[in-house]
Enzyme design. Structure first.
Site, PDB file in Angstrom:
ATOM      1  N   THR A 123       0.999  -1.151   0.152  1.00 37.72           N
ATOM      2  CA  THR A 123       0.096   0.071  -0.094  1.00 37.72           C
ATOM      3  C   THR A 123       0.798   1.153  -0.043  1.00 37.72           C
ATOM      4  O   THR A 123       0.666   2.368  -0.505  1.00 37.72           O
ATOM      5  CB  THR A 123      -1.142  -0.004   1.155  1.00 37.72           C
ATOM      6  OG1 THR A 123      -1.690  -1.373   1.053  1.00 37.72           O
ATOM      7  CG2 THR A 123      -1.879   1.200   1.191  1.00 37.72           C
ATOM      8  N   GLU A 132       5.299   4.272   7.170  1.00 33.25           N
ATOM      9  CA  GLU A 132       5.978   3.389   8.146  1.00 33.25           C
ATOM     10  C   GLU A 132       5.481   1.868   7.566  1.00 33.25           C
ATOM     11  O   GLU A 132       4.219   2.008   7.832  1.00 33.25           O
ATOM     12  CB  GLU A 132       5.552   3.623   9.577  1.00 33.25           C
ATOM     13  CG  GLU A 132       6.316   4.926  10.322  1.00 33.25           C
ATOM     14  CD  GLU A 132       7.689   4.764  10.311  1.00 33.25           C
ATOM     15  OE1 GLU A 132       8.386   3.789  10.221  1.00 33.25           O
ATOM     16  OE2 GLU A 132       8.387   5.898  10.533  1.00 33.25           O
ATOM     17  N   CYS A 169       4.338  -4.779  13.796  1.00 32.13           N
ATOM     18  CA  CYS A 169       5.399  -4.215  12.785  1.00 32.13           C
ATOM     19  C   CYS A 169       6.812  -4.767  13.502  1.00 32.13           C
ATOM     20  O   CYS A 169       7.655  -4.969  12.543  1.00 32.13           O
ATOM     21  CB  CYS A 169       5.256  -2.812  12.253  1.00 32.13           C
ATOM     22  SG  CYS A 169       5.327  -1.592  13.644  1.00 32.13           S
TER      23      CYS A 169
HETATM   24  P1  NAD Z   1      -2.761  -2.395   4.639  1.00 33.04           P
HETATM   25  O1  NAD Z   1      -1.552  -1.663   4.066  1.00 33.04           O
HETATM   26  O2  NAD Z   1      -3.422  -3.292   4.002  1.00 33.04           O
HETATM   27  O3  NAD Z   1      -3.801  -1.028   4.951  1.00 33.04           O
HETATM   28  C1  NAD Z   1      -3.322  -0.005   5.819  1.00 33.04           C
HETATM   29  C2  NAD Z   1      -4.259   1.185   5.720  1.00 33.04           C
HETATM   30  O4  NAD Z   1      -4.219   1.637   4.350  1.00 33.04           O
HETATM   31  C3  NAD Z   1      -5.774   0.942   5.972  1.00 33.04           C
HETATM   32  O5  NAD Z   1      -6.485   1.800   6.514  1.00 33.04           O
HETATM   33  C4  NAD Z   1      -6.262   0.759   4.592  1.00 33.04           C
HETATM   34  O6  NAD Z   1      -7.610   0.970   4.246  1.00 33.04           O
HETATM   35  C5  NAD Z   1      -5.490   1.594   3.729  1.00 33.04           C
HETATM   36  N1  NAD Z   1      -5.426   1.366   2.366  1.00 33.04           N
HETATM   37  C6  NAD Z   1      -5.583   0.363   1.578  1.00 33.04           C
HETATM   38  N2  NAD Z   1      -5.597   0.520   0.458  1.00 33.04           N
HETATM   39  C7  NAD Z   1      -5.043   1.967   0.146  1.00 33.04           C
HETATM   40  C8  NAD Z   1      -4.732   2.694  -1.087  1.00 33.04           C
HETATM   41  N3  NAD Z   1      -4.457   2.335  -2.163  1.00 33.04           N
HETATM   42  N4  NAD Z   1      -4.277   3.954  -0.419  1.00 33.04           N
HETATM   43  C9  NAD Z   1      -4.409   4.611   0.805  1.00 33.04           C
HETATM   44  N5  NAD Z   1      -4.695   3.833   1.761  1.00 33.04           N
HETATM   45  C10 NAD Z   1      -4.991   2.461   1.633  1.00 33.04           C
HETATM   46  O7  NAD Z   1      -1.845  -2.977   5.901  1.00 33.04           O
HETATM   47  P2  NAD Z   1      -2.651  -3.620   7.007  1.00 33.04           P
HETATM   48  O8  NAD Z   1      -3.097  -4.958   6.655  1.00 33.04           O
HETATM   49  O9  NAD Z   1      -3.859  -2.888   7.563  1.00 33.04           O
HETATM   50  O10 NAD Z   1      -1.618  -3.757   8.262  1.00 33.04           O
HETATM   51  C11 NAD Z   1      -0.723  -4.430   8.447  1.00 33.04           C
HETATM   52  C12 NAD Z   1       0.548  -3.765   7.837  1.00 33.04           C
HETATM   53  O11 NAD Z   1       1.002  -2.810   8.436  1.00 33.04           O
HETATM   54  C13 NAD Z   1       1.944  -4.826   7.910  1.00 33.04           C
HETATM   55  O12 NAD Z   1       2.650  -4.815   6.783  1.00 33.04           O
HETATM   56  C14 NAD Z   1       2.557  -4.040   9.047  1.00 33.04           C
HETATM   57  O13 NAD Z   1       3.917  -4.365   8.831  1.00 33.04           O
HETATM   58  C15 NAD Z   1       2.677  -2.765   8.787  1.00 33.04           C
HETATM   59  N6  NAD Z   1       2.661  -2.134   9.936  1.00 33.04           N
HETATM   60  C16 NAD Z   1       3.799  -1.072   9.971  1.00 33.04           C
HETATM   61  C17 NAD Z   1       4.018  -0.352  11.087  1.00 33.04           C
HETATM   62  C18 NAD Z   1       5.174   0.528  11.008  1.00 33.04           C
HETATM   63  O14 NAD Z   1       5.233   1.369  12.053  1.00 33.04           O
HETATM   64  N7  NAD Z   1       6.074   0.337  10.215  1.00 33.04           N
HETATM   65  C19 NAD Z   1       3.166  -0.457  12.290  1.00 33.04           C
HETATM   66  C20 NAD Z   1       2.064  -1.311  12.215  1.00 33.04           C
HETATM   67  C21 NAD Z   1       1.778  -1.849  11.126  1.00 33.04           C
END
Ligand code: NAD
Length: 468
Positions: free
Chosen positions: A224, A242, A276
């Site tokens: 994403t 992040e 994460c």
């Molecule tokens: P995801 O990327 O599927 O979704 C995250 C968010 O992005 C959601 O709110 C979703 O609705 C939104 N989203 C989806 N498509 C989008 C688009 N095209 N444009 C903008 N926003 C969009 O991630 P997830 O499955 O919700 O979370 C898990 C992931 O998050 C894992 O890869 C994890 O490592 C990561 N994560 C990273 C951190 C960090 O600080 N580095 C912290 C927590 C989670």
């Protein structure tokens, strides 16, 4: 308990043009039916943020900081309610939810105390040069489902402190905590400064490509993150991303195995492995390999799975159906490519439960080792020595965190210095706070969060250069 169901748009708590059913991942029962924004409601939130921004910036740093402090107080007052909502929508055990809520308040309070003073780099009879930081405008904050209060709040606080206005969009499976943060914000900030909209995973592109949005701060998957970067390119949006991680723990041959197993178990299975910064692969020296595998497996086998509101629960369910399918997929990979020595089973019932799973005799090249499993399924890989562990740990597109475990500080430090990750821990993992900068190396992210480093990312550097 009846939870907040309304969105915050332009200072008003509103129903959605659509609805979103929030399910308890431990039971699949409906927790609440909450507001879900239409495209026009998302656009109204951006428009409200744009209108509110100049006055909010003019209000001045100190006044904004005072309001943030009031916000931290109000979060503290609603802490029990927030923690319960978090358990119901996210699944984590109550003690972990209480910990996240107290961190949420602490992050907001910490930011309220930060400043980015004007730097005067020349001031003499020839001229004066000032370097200052100005707000960017409208900031969109997009968050995942694993930390439903902390992640949105840690985006909101620095963004508005710096004079920006925000539109927050939480993950569709965990909207309630963010809606509550919106409700709390309504009583404190002027209309339009904070807006919270929900979606069905379908408004992210609209928000992150909108020409009136100056910056996107995103926490979520690397896939994403790439889309958001592409969406922002037309208007050169500022980005803080992040993203995913595949944190390695390198365990040397001189550790006290039982003590280290406790800490590694906690850092791998915290939030059912859905962090994460969780340990996602362990590289253990061959001299202690079997004893460490057995010690971690014993802890996994003894862990009590259950609903997060039950006092005895140590590990909750997987948060959502897609992630549950992923966890089962990685268990199959572990079965095929290694030896499962704890867990490996789904708990009977309606909830998304898998037993904490430990896999030994597995190698790099297995998808369980190479990919970000984001599940309670931990591979432990045998290494010949510290250099071997370092080379394997660094062979990853990710670089969020990593750790080295040794009773010899100098030896640990020499490996730690060469680990390619934004955070490197020694004899611990997962420790973080608002006073510690947080950044991802390689494809784990762009930019920095928290501290003055993170705050500065919500500003535009501006120079005033005077000549006399
Ligand atoms: P995801 O990327 O599927 O979704 C995250 C968010 O992005 C959601 O709110 C979703 O609705 C939104 N989203 C989806 N498509 C989008 C688009 N095209 N444009 C903008 N926003 C969009 O991630 P997830 O499955 O919700 O979370 C898990 C992931 O998050 C894992 O890869 C994890 O490592 C990561 N994560 C990273 C951190 C960090 O600080 N580095 C912290 C927590 C989670």
């Amino acid at each position: 308990m009846a939870f907040t169901t309304k969105m915050l748009i332009n200072g008003k708590l509103v129903d959605g043009d659509r609805t979103l059913e929030v399910k308890d991942p431990a039971t699949r029962d409906t927790v609440a039916v909450v507001a879900c924004a239409s495209e026009s409601q998302a656009l109204a939130a951006v428009a409200a943020a744009k209108v509110a921004q100049p006055d909010w910036e003019r209000l001045g740093w100190n006044a904004r900081a005072q309001l943030l402090l009031a916000y931290a107080d109000a979060i503290q007052q609603r802490a029990p309610e927030l923690a319960e909502a978090m358990v119901r929508e996210q699944g984590k055990p109550l003690a972990e939810a209480q910990g996240e809520v107290s961190y949420t308040e602490a992050f907001v309070r910490h930011f309220a105390g930060l400043t980015l003073p004007v730097e005067v780099i020349q001031n003499d009879d020839k001229g004066r040069i000032e370097v200052m930081r100005k707000a960017l405008g409208v900031v969109v904050g997009i968050s995942p489902w694993n930390f439903p209060a902390l992640v949105p709040a840690a985006k909101l606080a620095p963004a508005i402190l710096a004079g920006n206005t925000v539109v927050l969009k939480p993950a569709p499976t965990t909207p309630i905590c963010a809606l509550m943060l919106g409700e709390i914000a309504q009583s404190i900030f002027p209309a339009g400064v904070v807006n919270v909209v929900t979606d069905q995973n379908d408004l992210g592109s609209l928000l992150t490509s909108h020409p009136d949005v100056a910056k996107v701060t995103f926490t979520g998957s690397t896939a994403t993150g790439r889309k958001i970067m592409a969406n922002g390119s037309a208007t050169l949006k500022r980005l803080t991303l992040e993203l995913g991680g595949n944190d390695a723990a390198i365990v040397l041959d001189d550790v006290a195995v039982e003590a280290v197993a406790d800490k590694i178990y906690q850092a791998a299975f915290y939030n059912a492995g859905q962090a994460c910064l969780a340990i996602k692969r362990v590289y253990a020296h061959r001299a202690i390999y079997s004893t460490l595998c057995d010690a971690i497996a014993a802890r996994a086998s003894a862990a009590i799975s259950g609903h997060g509101l039950e006092q005895s629960t140590q590990i909750g369910p997987i948060q959502n159906a897609a992630q549950f399918a992923k966890a089962k997929h990685y268990i199959s990979a572990g079965e095929r490519e290694g030896q499962i020595i704890a867990g490996g089973t789904v708990v009977e019932g309606k909830g998304f439960f898998v037993r904490p799973t430990v896999v030994r005799n597995i190698e790099d090249g297995s998808e369980l080792v190479d990919q970000e499993q984001f599940s309670p399924v931990l591979p432990i890989i045998r290494i010949a020595d510290a250099e071997d562990g370092l080379a394997r740990a660094n062979r990853s597109e990710y670089g969020l965190g990593g750790s080295v475990w040794s009773s010899d500080a100098a030896r640990a430090r020499s490996i730690a210095a060469r680990l390619q990750s934004g955070t490197v821990w020694v004899n611990q993992h997962l420790s973080f706070g608002p006073n510690i900068p947080f950044a991802g190396a390689k494809q784990s992210g762009i930019g920095v969060e928290w501290t003055e480093h993170g705050l500065a990312e919500f500003t535009q550097l501006s120079v005033v250069n005077e000549s006399y």
